[in-house]
Structure formats: C-alpha cells, structure tokens
Design a protein around this motif. Structure first.
Motif, mmCIF file in Angstrom:
data_model
loop_
_atom_site.group_PDB
_atom_site.id
_atom_site.type_symbol
_atom_site.label_atom_id
_atom_site.label_comp_id
_atom_site.label_asym_id
_atom_site.label_seq_id
_atom_site.Cartn_x
_atom_site.Cartn_y
_atom_site.Cartn_z
ATOM 1 N N LYS A 44 0.836 -1.203 0.000
ATOM 2 C CA LYS A 44 0.000 0.000 0.000
ATOM 3 C C LYS A 44 0.874 1.258 0.000
ATOM 4 C CE LYS A 44 -3.530 2.405 2.669
ATOM 5 N NZ LYS A 44 -4.249 2.466 3.941
ATOM 6 N N GLN A 45 1.903 1.277 0.835
ATOM 7 C CA GLN A 45 2.795 2.434 0.896
ATOM 8 C C GLN A 45 3.540 2.631 -0.420
ATOM 9 O OE1 GLN A 45 5.140 2.641 4.651
ATOM 10 N NE2 GLN A 45 3.849 0.913 5.247
ATOM 11 N N LEU A 46 4.001 1.539 -1.009
ATOM 12 C CA LEU A 46 4.703 1.633 -2.292
ATOM 13 C C LEU A 46 3.766 2.128 -3.401
ATOM 14 C CD1 LEU A 46 6.893 -1.601 -2.209
ATOM 15 C CD2 LEU A 46 7.705 0.762 -2.099
ATOM 16 N N ASN A 47 2.524 1.654 -3.390
ATOM 17 C CA ASN A 47 1.554 2.116 -4.391
ATOM 18 C C ASN A 47 1.259 3.603 -4.230
ATOM 19 O OD1 ASN A 47 1.224 -0.275 -5.814
ATOM 20 N ND2 ASN A 47 -0.440 -0.988 -4.507
ATOM 21 N N GLU A 48 1.170 4.077 -2.981
ATOM 22 C CA GLU A 48 0.936 5.501 -2.747
ATOM 23 C C GLU A 48 2.097 6.345 -3.275
ATOM 24 O OE1 GLU A 48 0.206 5.861 1.445
ATOM 25 O OE2 GLU A 48 -1.791 4.984 1.291
ATOM 26 N N ILE A 49 3.305 5.901 -3.022
ATOM 27 C CA ILE A 49 4.481 6.625 -3.516
ATOM 28 C C ILE A 49 4.499 6.620 -5.043
ATOM 29 C CG2 ILE A 49 7.009 6.559 -3.654
ATOM 30 C CD1 ILE A 49 6.954 5.459 -0.748
ATOM 31 N N ASN A 50 4.222 5.464 -5.638
ATOM 32 C CA ASN A 50 4.217 5.337 -7.091
ATOM 33 C C ASN A 50 3.127 6.215 -7.716
ATOM 34 O OD1 ASN A 50 5.155 4.312 -9.559
ATOM 35 N ND2 ASN A 50 3.646 2.675 -9.517
ATOM 36 N N ASN A 51 1.933 6.210 -7.134
ATOM 37 C CA ASN A 51 0.839 7.031 -7.659
ATOM 38 C C ASN A 51 1.153 8.524 -7.536
ATOM 39 O OD1 ASN A 51 -0.650 4.786 -8.374
ATOM 40 N ND2 ASN A 51 -1.819 4.753 -6.471
ATOM 41 N N LYS A 52 1.776 8.896 -6.445
ATOM 42 C CA LYS A 52 2.176 10.295 -6.249
ATOM 43 C C LYS A 52 3.174 10.720 -7.330
ATOM 44 C CE LYS A 52 4.961 12.540 -3.006
ATOM 45 N NZ LYS A 52 5.539 12.624 -1.673
ATOM 46 N N ASN A 53 4.147 9.849 -7.597
ATOM 47 C CA ASN A 53 5.133 10.136 -8.643
ATOM 48 C C ASN A 53 4.469 10.225 -10.018
ATOM 49 O OD1 ASN A 53 7.271 10.266 -6.857
ATOM 50 N ND2 ASN A 53 7.969 8.186 -7.249
ATOM 51 N N LYS A 54 3.550 9.304 -10.302
ATOM 52 C CA LYS A 54 2.855 9.318 -11.592
ATOM 53 C C LYS A 54 2.060 10.606 -11.771
ATOM 54 C CE LYS A 54 2.185 4.384 -12.508
ATOM 55 N NZ LYS A 54 1.170 3.311 -12.611
ATOM 56 N N LYS A 55 1.349 11.003 -10.735
ATOM 57 C CA LYS A 55 0.546 12.225 -10.799
ATOM 58 C C LYS A 55 1.443 13.431 -11.059
ATOM 59 C CE LYS A 55 -3.198 14.784 -9.318
ATOM 60 N NZ LYS A 55 -3.294 15.708 -10.424
ATOM 61 N N LYS A 56 2.550 13.485 -10.337
ATOM 62 C CA LYS A 56 3.485 14.597 -10.500
ATOM 63 C C LYS A 56 3.980 14.677 -11.944
ATOM 64 C CE LYS A 56 8.235 15.508 -9.241
ATOM 65 N NZ LYS A 56 9.352 15.066 -8.445
ATOM 66 N N TYR A 57 4.344 13.553 -12.505
ATOM 67 C CA TYR A 57 4.893 13.556 -13.858
ATOM 68 C C TYR A 57 3.815 13.734 -14.917
ATOM 69 C CZ TYR A 57 9.450 12.834 -11.981
ATOM 70 O OH TYR A 57 10.620 13.028 -11.295
ATOM 71 N N GLN A 58 2.594 13.333 -14.637
ATOM 72 C CA GLN A 58 1.504 13.610 -15.569
ATOM 73 C C GLN A 58 1.249 15.116 -15.642
ATOM 74 O OE1 GLN A 58 -1.741 11.247 -14.086
ATOM 75 N NE2 GLN A 58 -1.177 9.440 -15.299
ATOM 76 N N ASP A 59 1.268 15.770 -14.473
ATOM 77 C CA ASP A 59 1.081 17.215 -14.439
ATOM 78 C C ASP A 59 2.214 17.934 -15.163
ATOM 79 O OD1 ASP A 59 -1.200 16.741 -12.965
ATOM 80 O OD2 ASP A 59 -0.297 17.262 -11.029
ATOM 81 N N ASP A 60 3.433 17.499 -14.921
ATOM 82 C CA ASP A 60 4.584 18.114 -15.584
ATOM 83 C C ASP A 60 4.547 17.884 -17.095
ATOM 84 O OD1 ASP A 60 5.439 19.006 -13.141
ATOM 85 O OD2 ASP A 60 7.078 17.557 -12.928
ATOM 86 N N THR A 61 4.081 16.724 -17.505
ATOM 87 C CA THR A 61 3.971 16.419 -18.937
ATOM 88 C C THR A 61 2.963 17.359 -19.594
ATOM 89 O OG1 THR A 61 4.527 14.105 -18.543
ATOM 90 C CG2 THR A 61 3.433 14.600 -20.617
ATOM 91 N N LYS A 62 1.844 17.583 -18.916
ATOM 92 C CA LYS A 62 0.838 18.505 -19.459
ATOM 93 C C LYS A 62 1.409 19.910 -19.606
ATOM 94 C CE LYS A 62 -3.227 16.107 -17.689
ATOM 95 N NZ LYS A 62 -4.332 16.133 -16.712
#
Length: 172
Positions: A44-62
C-alpha cells in the motif's frame, strides 16, 4: 568368519541409527508478502508513492505539452533566432524532466527492493521460531519446487503467525 559377521552386524546397526526422520516443508514467500498484514502495508505504501510520482509527472507532462503547443503557435510571430532559442530552452526542460523521472523511477525501484528485503528480514525470525517449534529440518521456497504435497505447504500458518506477531511495517 566371526569377525566378518560382527563387522557386518555393526554396519547394519550403524545405518539404522544414522537414518533419522527429516521434516521438510515449503512456503510461498510471494503469497506471504502479498497477503500478510505487514506485506499489504508495504504494498500500500509503495503504491501511494508510485501514484504520487505518476501524478506529479503527468502534471509536468501537461505543462511541457502546453509550452510546446504555445511555442509552435508562435513560430511565425517570432524571429528565427528567438524561436530557436525557445526551442532549445524547451528541449533543456524536457531533458531535465526525463532525467528527474528516470532518477525517481530508479529510486522507487531501489526503495521497493529495500523494503521487501527488510520485510523478509522481519519474517525470517518467525520462520526460525516456527521451524524450531515444529522440528522442521528444511524450509524451501515454493517457486523453487517442481511438485510437492499440499500438506507440506506452511504458507497459511506462517501468514497467521506473521499477522499476529507483526502488525504493520513502515517504509523509511
């Protein structure tokens, strides 16, 4: 002739004494990690970290795509030198973005491996205690077996023990 019979009898008794019962079982470590409370906590903790990273990079990509679109729309309005300068700056931003993303992915993979290893180190004493209590000689990993009797699988018993002994596992 007597000597030969005595030596032969001696070897027969020695062979019987040497053959002791060995108790061998196997465990599915992947199942232990994926279904035990501390294992679920790690995942669960690893998924939260991974999702946070994905969200950050999706925003930066936009943001980068918006900058690219804006730059392309200004191509005819800017001088060629200004346009080339802005293209170079955008390329630098994209390179920094890609480098940071690769570093974060690498750091995440290291964290995942370290967390799993720490969890296994916590599970190991539980296995040792269990093997001592049940007089088990050898515990094998299920993934290394070709075939085995289901009665020798101690995975569920170990999960119950781990759930009662270890409530949660924190990363970092």
């Amino acid at each position: 002739m007597k000597n030969i019979l005595v030596v032969f009898a001696f070897f027969i008794f020695q062979i019987n004494l040497v053959s002791a019962e060995t108790n061998i079982v196997f465990i599915d470590i992947d199942k232990v990690i994926s279904t035990s409370k501390p294992g679920l906590s790690v995942m669960k903790q690893l998924n939260e970290i991974n999702n946070k990273n994905k969200k950050k990079y999706q925003d930066d990509t936009k943001i980068l795509k918006t900058k690219e679109t804006k730059l392309i729309s200004q191509k005819n309005l800017l001088s060629e030198n200004d346009f080339q300068f802005k293209v170079n700056e955008l390329q630098k931003e994209v390179k920094i973005f890609n480098d940071n993303r690769a570093k974060d992915i690498n750091d995440f993979n290291k964290l995942k491996i370290e967390s799993t290893n720490k969890l296994l180190k916590i599970i190991n004493p539980v296995l040792i205690k269990y093997s001592n209590e049940k007089s088990i000689s050898l515990i094998l990993q299920k993934k290394n077996l070709i075939i085995g009797n289901n009665e020798l699988d101690i995975t569920d018993e170990i999960i119950k023990t781990i759930n009662s002994d270890i409530k949660e596992f924190k990363i970092k």
